[in-house]
Every structure is written in C-alpha cells, then in structure tokens.
Design a protein around this motif. Structure first.
Motif, PDB file in Angstrom:
ATOM      1  N   GLN A  67       0.822  -1.210   0.000  1.00  0.00           N
ATOM      2  CA  GLN A  67       0.000   0.000   0.000  1.00  0.00           C
ATOM      3  C   GLN A  67       0.863   1.270   0.000  1.00  0.00           C
ATOM      4  O   GLN A  67       0.590   2.215  -0.734  1.00  0.00           O
ATOM      5  CB  GLN A  67      -0.942   0.002   1.216  1.00  0.00           C
ATOM      6  CG  GLN A  67      -1.972   1.116   1.181  1.00  0.00           C
ATOM      7  CD  GLN A  67      -2.794   1.132  -0.124  1.00  0.00           C
ATOM      8  OE1 GLN A  67      -3.348   0.101  -0.529  1.00  0.00           O
ATOM      9  NE2 GLN A  67      -2.841   2.272  -0.803  1.00  0.00           N
ATOM     10  N   GLU A  68       1.917   1.253   0.771  1.00  0.00           N
ATOM     11  CA  GLU A  68       2.817   2.419   0.798  1.00  0.00           C
ATOM     12  C   GLU A  68       3.474   2.628  -0.564  1.00  0.00           C
ATOM     13  O   GLU A  68       3.636   3.758  -1.027  1.00  0.00           O
ATOM     14  CB  GLU A  68       3.929   2.198   1.836  1.00  0.00           C
ATOM     15  CG  GLU A  68       3.470   2.234   3.284  1.00  0.00           C
ATOM     16  CD  GLU A  68       4.610   1.859   4.231  1.00  0.00           C
ATOM     17  OE1 GLU A  68       5.041   2.733   4.984  1.00  0.00           O
ATOM     18  OE2 GLU A  68       5.073   0.691   4.208  1.00  0.00           O
ATOM     19  N   THR A  92       0.917   4.115  -2.938  1.00  0.00           N
ATOM     20  CA  THR A  92       0.674   5.538  -2.669  1.00  0.00           C
ATOM     21  C   THR A  92       1.787   6.399  -3.283  1.00  0.00           C
ATOM     22  O   THR A  92       1.520   7.420  -3.913  1.00  0.00           O
ATOM     23  CB  THR A  92       0.606   5.791  -1.143  1.00  0.00           C
ATOM     24  OG1 THR A  92      -0.392   4.921  -0.606  1.00  0.00           O
ATOM     25  CG2 THR A  92       0.251   7.227  -0.822  1.00  0.00           C
ATOM     26  N   LYS A 105       1.746   9.198  -6.345  1.00  0.00           N
ATOM     27  CA  LYS A 105       2.283  10.543  -6.172  1.00  0.00           C
ATOM     28  C   LYS A 105       3.275  10.898  -7.285  1.00  0.00           C
ATOM     29  O   LYS A 105       3.279  12.016  -7.788  1.00  0.00           O
ATOM     30  CB  LYS A 105       2.952  10.634  -4.806  1.00  0.00           C
ATOM     31  CG  LYS A 105       3.308  12.035  -4.429  1.00  0.00           C
ATOM     32  CD  LYS A 105       3.741  12.161  -2.981  1.00  0.00           C
ATOM     33  CE  LYS A 105       4.538  13.440  -2.842  1.00  0.00           C
ATOM     34  NZ  LYS A 105       5.643  13.320  -1.903  1.00  0.00           N
TER      35      LYS A 105
END
Ligand code: ATP
Ligand code: MG
Length: 388
Positions: free
Chosen positions: A321-322, A325, A329
């Motif tokens: 998930q990180e 993300t 970005k």
C-alpha cells in the motif's frame, strides 16, 4: 512580467568540499529541466539558486522545479532595494496576495547582509506595523501564524515572499554515481528507481522482454515509465534485453517449481554483466520483503549469489500500500497498471518454491549453457535514450 524564484536546498549545503560540485550539478539539472518550458536566467549566490523567468509560463516552471531532486523548497519572490521604505512598499504588495480580515501573521526577517543598518528584529517589527496599518483586521501571532511574510536581506537586494512550495528534497541526480535499475512494467521497480535517484544516483535501466510472447504495448509501457522517471532525473538509457530464449530453455530443461528462482538468477547475471559494461556500481530492484515467492529471505539469498556487486532494494521495508501511494504521487501508477503482460508472468508454475535450496538450484543449472544465454540476451538487446 518577470517572475523570480528563490530555490532552497538543504543537505547539499552541508557537504563541505563537494559543495561546488553539488551546486553545479543542481544548476545543470535545473537548466535541463526547464529548457523547453520558458526563457529563464539561472544563477546562484550563497547557498541559494535563483531562476528568473523572463518569458513563458511561470506556474509551469514552479511545478517543474518542485520535481527536481536536491530542491527543498521554492518561493516566488519580489525584490526590493535596500532601504526600509522600499522593503515596506514591496511587502505591502506581496502581502496583498494573502491578506484578509482576521488573518494571524508574522514577519520573519533574515539579515545576511550585515551592512544593512537595522537588525532583523527591528525590520520585522517595522514591516509588521506597516502591514497592520494598511490592512484592516490582521493579527500578529508569532507562535502559530497562518501566514508568514519572509524578508531576506542580501548583498544587493532584499527578497520578500509569502509562499513556500515544497520540493522533493534529496540530492541532485548525478552526484552519487550510476546504478542499473531492473525495470519491469510493474508498480514497484519504477518507485525503486525514483527513490534511488532521490539519493543522487544516475539511472541506467534494463528491461527483459520475451517477444513474441510479450507485446509491443508492453514495451511501450516500459518506455513510458522511463520517460516519467526521466522527468525527475534527466535522460535514461534503457536496455531492452531478450529473455525469450532463456525462458524457453528453462522450460525445456529445468524443474518447473524452480522456474522463478532460475529466471531471476539469469536476470541478475545479465544485469551484472551490463553493469560492468556501462560503469554502473550497483543493481537496483523493486523487491520488498515477503511480497511474493521470490522475495523471501531464502529466495533472495539464493538469487543474489550470482552477483558480486551490491544490489540495492530501496523498497525493502515498505508495504504494498505504501508503494502504491508513492507510485501514485510520482505518477508512474497509471502507466504501471496498464494490462500488458511482462515476461515474468509467462510460464509461471502453480507452486513456485518459496525456499529454494542453493544446491538444488545449482544442480538444475548444469543443464544450461549459461554463458551463451547471457551473451545472447545482451547481444540482441535494443538500446534507447529516453528523455521526457
Ligand atoms: P514490480 O512491480 O517491479 O514488477 P514485483 O512485485 O512484480 O515487482 P517481481 O516480479 O518478483 O516483483 O520482480 C521483482 C523485481 O525484479 C522487480 O521489481 C524488478 O526490479 C525486477 N524485474 C522483474 N521483472 C523484470 C523484467 N521483465 N525486466 C527487468 N527487471 C525485472
Ligand atoms: Mg512484476
């Protein structure tokens, strides 16, 4: 109308002797990044860079600057002559952009030029009083201001600004040597490339494809990923190496459950060879720990034995998930999720070994002409220079 940007950089100010090299690299990176965007003059003085946009889209320039590694923040600034009256005048105009009744603000003055007759506290107080007199309903709050008016008094001018746009930080690409990124079409490896560039590393990229099993579209995808990465770190040389023959051989001659391990050992061998050829000092992958069969400690141990140069895994401690993300970005995510198959998803076994044993693996590899396969894959490669 001209726009002037003041650029701050953090870490690179600390690097002692290397400082000039770092600063020059940053200047060159800025020049390159802005070359097609606007007419600009770029210059530097005491740990500050300035970009003066003489013609063109200043907003686009600001956005671009916010993507350049080494830059901590960017402020559009107004320039005043070196007198209190001039500073107050310009401060008034600048502050008009943010002023509203009830706004809590403070003035922050830095006096780098000690020739200027007033100490910084006094400048802040006088400029603050001037703002209070001219805008109704402002309140001074030095502890938790909603707006800050900065005044920097330098050798020839004072710079006045209210805005700080965040940059990506890190080190300018080009100050930390070259690394070879193993770039798949997936979500992870572009993020790994991004994080490595952030530490000043110049990237060269290697992608394995298996035509005709993998499509032109899959190749386009990797090119687009490189282009996106190039927008952060400048031109990237992409090597497209053939993996078809290797996969065919593996399928014919080795046990299916070792396929993933053997494939990855071949990738690392080829990558190491290419790194030696191109002067790259490390390999970079998008592996994290425990994500899939080939990313257990046991697998990594067996796979990495075929290399003697460092393998960097910047995502090692991140969750999926990180990683996603961050991919969003940096805008690689929409490219990564295009549906085209990459070579690793071909011929995958239903039950890959999660704890391959080195001895077994080495035994299985006896059936292969490793040297010929490595050389063949590199010989047939295509090399592209990719810029954004
Ligand atoms: P990614 O999202 O980067 O594809 P992944 O989670 O799918 O990673 P793997 O398929 O196990 O994981 O790949 C691990 C790493 O091996 C990738 O991050 C990449 O660095 C490298 N790699 C995988 N496939 C390729 C390929 N076709 N060409 C070059 N490198 C590859
Ligand atoms: Mg993948």
């Amino acid at each position: 109308m001209k726009t002037l940007f003041l650029i701050r950089y953090g870490e690179i100010g600390l690097k002692g002797k290397n400082r000039t090299f770092f600063e020059k690299t940053l200047t060159n990176n800025i020049k390159r990044a802005l070359r097609d965007l606007a007419h600009c003059r770029i210059y530097r003085t005491h740990s500050r860079h300035f970009v003066e946009v003489t013609e063109g889209d200043a907003e686009a320039v600001a956005k671009r600057l916010q993507e350049i590694f080494g830059i901590v923040s960017v402020s559009p600034v107004a320039v005043a002559d070196l007198s209190l009256e001039a500073i107050q005048d310009v401060a008034l105009k600048e502050f008009a952009k943010v002023a509203r009744p009830g706004l809590r603000f403070k003035v922050n003055t830095k006096r780098a030029n000690k020739q200027f007759p007033l100490p910084s506290m006094e400048v802040s107080a006088k400029v603050g009083a001037h703002l209070l007199k001219n805008f109704s309903g402002l309140k001074v709050d030095v502890h938790e201001p909603e707006a800050v008016l900065d005044v920097e008094i330098r050798e020839e001018n004072a710079f006045i600004y209210t805005e700080r746009l965040e940059g990506p930080g890190g080190l300018p690409v080009g100050v930390a040597g070259k690394g070879l990124l193993l770039l798949s079409g997936g979500i992870d490896s572009p993020v790994a490339g991004f994080l490595t560039m952030k530490r000043g590393v110049t990237l060269e990229a290697l992608h394995f494809h298996s035509p005709p099993f993998t499509s032109e579209r899959a190749k386009e995808k990797v090119i687009d990923l490189c282009r996106r990465l190039a927008s952060y770190g400048g031109k990237i040389r992409l090597h497209l190496a053939h993996f078809t023959e290797i996969q065919t051989e593996l399928r014919l001659k080795t046990p299916e459950r070792l396929m993933v391990t053997l494939m990855r050992r071949m990738m690392f061998r080829i990558a190491q060879r290419l790194a030696e050829e191109t002067g790259a000092l490390a390999l970079i992958t998008g592996e994290s720990l425990g994500q899939v069969a080939s990313q257990t400690m046991e697998s990594m141990n067996v796979i990495e034995r075929v290399t003697s140069i460092p393998v960097l895994r910047p995502l090692i401690g991140m969750d999926k998930q990180e990683i996603m993300t961050l991919a969003q970005k940096i805008e690689t995510y929409p490219i990564s999720i295009r549906p085209y198959e990459d070579c690793c998803t071909l011929f995958l076994p239903d039950f890959p070994a999660t704890r391959p044993r080195l001895q077994q693996v080495e035994e299985a590899e006896k059936a292969l002409e490793i040297e010929a396969l490595v050389a063949g894959s590199l010989e047939k490669r295509e090399v592209l220079e990719i810029d954004y």
